[in-house]
Design an enzyme around this catalytic site. Structure first.
Site, PDB file in Angstrom:
ATOM      1  N   LYS A  73     -10.845  -3.274  -1.349  1.00  0.00           N
ATOM      2  CA  LYS A  73     -10.882  -4.515  -0.580  1.00  0.00           C
ATOM      3  C   LYS A  73     -12.194  -4.641   0.204  1.00  0.00           C
ATOM      4  O   LYS A  73     -12.749  -5.736   0.325  1.00  0.00           O
ATOM      5  CB  LYS A  73      -9.687  -4.614   0.368  1.00  0.00           C
ATOM      6  CG  LYS A  73      -9.727  -3.685   1.562  1.00  0.00           C
ATOM      7  CD  LYS A  73      -8.613  -3.974   2.521  1.00  0.00           C
ATOM      8  CE  LYS A  73      -8.680  -3.030   3.724  1.00  0.00           C
ATOM      9  NZ  LYS A  73      -9.892  -3.209   4.541  1.00  0.00           N
ATOM     10  N   THR A  74     -12.674  -3.523   0.741  1.00  0.00           N
ATOM     11  CA  THR A  74     -13.935  -3.569   1.492  1.00  0.00           C
ATOM     12  C   THR A  74     -15.087  -3.978   0.580  1.00  0.00           C
ATOM     13  O   THR A  74     -15.933  -4.799   0.950  1.00  0.00           O
ATOM     14  CB  THR A  74     -14.219  -2.200   2.138  1.00  0.00           C
ATOM     15  OG1 THR A  74     -13.156  -1.865   3.030  1.00  0.00           O
ATOM     16  CG2 THR A  74     -15.528  -2.225   2.900  1.00  0.00           C
ATOM     17  N   GLN A 130       1.150  -2.585   3.822  1.00  0.00           N
ATOM     18  CA  GLN A 130       0.538  -1.665   4.784  1.00  0.00           C
ATOM     19  C   GLN A 130       0.576  -2.214   6.203  1.00  0.00           C
ATOM     20  O   GLN A 130      -0.219  -1.797   7.052  1.00  0.00           O
ATOM     21  CB  GLN A 130      -0.905  -1.362   4.367  1.00  0.00           C
ATOM     22  CG  GLN A 130      -1.017  -0.656   3.025  1.00  0.00           C
ATOM     23  CD  GLN A 130      -2.434  -0.223   2.721  1.00  0.00           C
ATOM     24  OE1 GLN A 130      -2.984   0.710   3.329  1.00  0.00           O
ATOM     25  NE2 GLN A 130      -3.054  -0.893   1.769  1.00  0.00           N
ATOM     26  N   ASP A 138     -10.370  -9.500   7.561  1.00  0.00           N
ATOM     27  CA  ASP A 138      -9.946  -8.216   6.991  1.00  0.00           C
ATOM     28  C   ASP A 138      -8.622  -7.797   7.614  1.00  0.00           C
ATOM     29  O   ASP A 138      -8.327  -8.118   8.767  1.00  0.00           O
ATOM     30  CB  ASP A 138     -11.028  -7.172   7.271  1.00  0.00           C
ATOM     31  CG  ASP A 138     -10.762  -5.848   6.550  1.00  0.00           C
ATOM     32  OD1 ASP A 138     -10.035  -5.852   5.538  1.00  0.00           O
ATOM     33  OD2 ASP A 138     -11.293  -4.821   7.002  1.00  0.00           O
ATOM     34  N   GLU A 139      -7.815  -7.059   6.861  1.00  0.00           N
ATOM     35  CA  GLU A 139      -6.521  -6.531   7.339  1.00  0.00           C
ATOM     36  C   GLU A 139      -5.660  -7.650   7.929  1.00  0.00           C
ATOM     37  O   GLU A 139      -5.104  -7.526   9.024  1.00  0.00           O
ATOM     38  CB  GLU A 139      -6.744  -5.423   8.388  1.00  0.00           C
ATOM     39  CG  GLU A 139      -7.614  -4.263   7.922  1.00  0.00           C
ATOM     40  CD  GLU A 139      -6.893  -3.302   6.989  1.00  0.00           C
ATOM     41  OE1 GLU A 139      -5.792  -3.644   6.523  1.00  0.00           O
ATOM     42  OE2 GLU A 139      -7.427  -2.218   6.722  1.00  0.00           O
ATOM     43  N   ARG A 190      -2.399   7.949   0.998  1.00  0.00           N
ATOM     44  CA  ARG A 190      -3.594   8.612   1.536  1.00  0.00           C
ATOM     45  C   ARG A 190      -4.068   9.722   0.597  1.00  0.00           C
ATOM     46  O   ARG A 190      -5.204  10.194   0.715  1.00  0.00           O
ATOM     47  CB  ARG A 190      -3.323   9.242   2.910  1.00  0.00           C
ATOM     48  CG  ARG A 190      -2.888   8.316   4.033  1.00  0.00           C
ATOM     49  CD  ARG A 190      -3.769   7.132   4.220  1.00  0.00           C
ATOM     50  NE  ARG A 190      -3.251   5.974   3.515  1.00  0.00           N
ATOM     51  CZ  ARG A 190      -3.965   4.909   3.188  1.00  0.00           C
ATOM     52  NH1 ARG A 190      -5.241   4.864   3.480  1.00  0.00           N
ATOM     53  NH2 ARG A 190      -3.422   3.897   2.545  1.00  0.00           N
TER      54      ARG A 190
END
Length: 678
Positions: A77-78, A298, A267-268, A633
């Site tokens: 996504k970044t 998330q 973002d997020e 993770r």
């Protein structure tokens, strides 16, 4: 025409006709041709087709209208945000018309640096930062429209709690035994603002044991709001609230800002609260060019006021939203993704997606049953040592827990095995008392109306008590630091402080020089106040270093409040960079990070999910998402363990079953182990 010339012409025509007839008999079968438009050479500096997968490319090429990018864990996504920033600029958009909103200053800075590295320095002109820092920027510019001074100071949570305690003691010196702590009162106020709900509803739904003192909680809140206005102080929630009010009440300002920020990226987005979602909607009112990137799976910060429904309702808020899903994972092996996909399928709401990966690793995730917490801790230590023999660094190993208390047994065992570790979530640099003392001096210089900070710096002085503070505060608020105005009984004690404040008023000091002056003034107080003053002095040196990066005092104080440094000197510098160190972390603190090998401990029903979530569908769903975040993770090795005799003091029950999020997973997705002593 002469007859012989005419004869020649006729002969030529006859010859041509014969040749044409003969040629037609010899031609091959006729071919069909079509015209294909020649593609012009790309004017883009970046080869987007080469750098991005099809879903990322589709998102990056989208220019106008609302776009929701549902980005699964580890799906880049970044990278998508970075390349979209560059693409907009290559398409001719002025970088100052682009607004990138994130949840940490570090994230925004890294994205813009990456964009600059793949394109050019134009990306540095993109307006990027956190919601709160953006609000701070706009409010200082338009503060007069809200009746605020542009020199307002921003309180961190500890300062807010101090104000609430002060007001509580003034209003209700004799409190009931079951009266909420200052931190709880602040939580109630914050949730009321972020959830856009009356305090009464918040108390009834989440703090019902304080319903008997609801009227007093509301009265303290009124006094708290009044106090902040009178002293030109804002807290974190005020920054969001005041910006929303500014945009709602001032059509011209709203239109001006909307036309300024023609392309907004968030973002997020799953971590936004209702206020932040409203701000995005208002800022984009003239164009709806909003790209929201996030993952409903998330969303794990409801306790901070985050509302995962924001991302679910985005298409309703922005009609004609285009939805793109990023499902290719670049972090984890397919075996791990098979498990994480199975976990998140248990969610009753959300965007359906199936993560996949080209990363192959033979080991499946393992669910491990231990007799007790002690055996669980011993096993993990032994397993870590085995993994180290495989040439995997300690830095690539992490132990995740539902809460910090669940790792205590493990920490004891790690010390026995001499395995170095670092635990996320220690005391924050900004919350250390000696750092707050220095900051209080700076806040008084910026805003003499800040009575909490005034109170703090005066009480540091020998012989100054509450009565003396009340006598002295009016002198400071006049910003006239003449020693002639000091009562004789305070003259000797207060004169050094007045001299310090006058040094700043002369405007001949840089910010760093001012900080160093305050530190020199404060050092005798530090040595008298703390036995471990040498260690704390290192923190002051670090604080001085931080101030060198700023020119303006208000910028420095704002960043300290909005983006505080995490650790003290000991936490930040206690280990050298070359040290190999295991990470122990809560799951909340680990979001956005990754390790080759991950252990998830205490995955027992009643602790994970917590027994307190059993009666709430929303809370149980968030616990499920927390498990999903934990498992995603891991890159290649994932171990999930649970003890079968964990005693829960709240319910007075033994917890013996694995988490419901794992107990009915298909057997081919997990390896099942029992720990036995040889």
């Amino acid at each position: 025409m002469p007859s012989n010339e005419l004869k020649d012409i006729n002969n030529n025509e006859s010859t041509s006709l014969n040749l044409s007839q003969n040629a037609s008999k010899q031609l091959p079968e006729r071919k069909k041709f079509v015209l294909k438009k020649r593609e012009s050479k790309s004017n883009y500096k970046i080869d987007y087709e080469k750098e991005l997968n099809p879903a990322q490319l589709e998102a990056v090429k989208h220019k106008s209208g609302p776009l929701l990018v549902v980005a699964g864990a580890g799906s880049g996504k970044t990278k998508t945000l970075v390349y979209r920033s560059a693409r907009l600029i290559e398409d001719g958009v002025d970088p100052q018309n682009i607004l990138l909103l994130t949840f940490t200053k570090k994230a925004a800075k890294q994205m813009l640096n990456r964009a600059s590295s793949i394109l050019d320095e134009r990306c540095d002109k993109i307006v990027g930062g956190t919601f709160h820092s953006f609000c701070n920027l706009i409010l200082r510019k338009y503060s007069s429209f809200l009746g605020l001074k542009n020199s307002f100071t921003i309180m961190d949570s500890a300062d807010c709690e101090d104000v609430i305690l002060h007001l509580t003691n003034l209003l209700y010196p004799k409190k009931e035994k079951r009266f909420p702590k200052k931190s709880t009162i602040l939580e109630i106020y914050s949730k009321s603002i972020n959830k856009q709900m009356p305090i009464k509803n918040i108390v009834e739904e989440e703090y019902y044991n304080y319903i008997e003192v609801l009227d007093k909680i509301i009265e303290i809140q009124k006094a708290y709001v009044k106090y902040k206005r009178e002293n030109s102080i804002l807290d974190y929630d005020d920054l969001l609230l005041y910006l929303k009010i500014l945009l709602l009440d001032n059509e011209n300002i709203k239109n001006k800002l909307s036309n300024q920020y023609k392309y907004i990226m968030v973002d997020e987005y799953q971590d936004t609260n209702l206020l932040q979602a409203d701000i995005v909607r208002l800022l984009s009112s003239s164009h709806n060019n909003v790209m929201a990137v996030g993952d409903d799976a998330q969303s794990i910060y409801a306790f901070r006021g985050a509302n995962y429904k924001n991302i679910l309702e985005f298409p309703s808020l922005f009609p004609d939203t285009k939805i793109i899903k990023l499902e290719q994972n670049y972090r984890s092996s397919q075996h791990i993704l098979n498990l994480t996909n199975a976990i998140i399928k248990k969610a009753t709401t959300g965007y359906k997606k199936e993560l996949f990966s080209d990363i192959k690793y033979p080991m499946k995730p393992a669910l491990i049953k231990a007799v007790n917490s002690q055996m669980e801790a011993e096993f993990i230590c032994q397993k870590i040592l085995e993994i180290l023999d495989e040439d995997i660094s300690l830095n690539d190993i992490c132990v995740l827990a539902r809460n910090a208390r669940m790792s205590y047994n493990l920490e004891i065992e790690l010390n026995k095995y001499n395995i170095p570790y670092q635990k996320f979530g220690g005391p924050k640099f900004i919350e250390a008392a000696h750092i707050k003392d220095i900051i209080a001096h700076l806040r008084v210089i910026l805003n003499p109306d800040d009575t909490i900070s005034l109170n703090r710096i005066l009480l540091l002085l020998k012989g100054i008590g509450a009565k003396a503070v009340n006598d002295l505060i009016p002198l400071f608020q006049q910003k006239n630091y003449s020693t002639k105005l000091l009562p004789n009984k305070y003259s000797e004690t207060i004169t050094p402080l007045f001299k310090l404040l006058n040094r700043n008023s002369e405007n001949d000091l840089t910010l760093n020089e001012l900080v160093d002056e305050i530190i020199r003034y404060y050092e005798p107080i530090l040595k008298n106040k703390y036995d471990d003053w040498q260690k704390r002095q290192k923190d002051l040196e670090h604080f001085s270093y931080l101030s060198k990066q700023y020119k303006k005092l208000d910028d420095f104080l704002s960043d300290l409040a909005l983006e505080p440094p995490e650790n003290s000197y000991e936490g930040t510098y206690g280990k050298t960079i070359k040290d190999d160190c295991l990470t122990i972390s809560t799951i909340h603190s680990a979001k956005g990070l990754e390790w080759d090998c991950v252990f998830i401990i205490g995955a027992v029903e009643g602790r994970f999910p917590s027994v307190y979530s059993f009666n709430s569908t929303d809370e149980l769903e968030e616990e499920l998402r927390l498990m999903y975040v934990a498992t995603t993770r891991a890159k290649s090795k994932l171990f999930i363990s649970y003890p079968i005799d964990m005693y829960d003091y709240a319910t007075q029950m033994f917890l013996t079953k694995p988490s419901r999020f794992l107990d009915d997973i298909e057997e081919d997705l997990l390896d099942y182990w029992d720990i036995v002593e040889e």
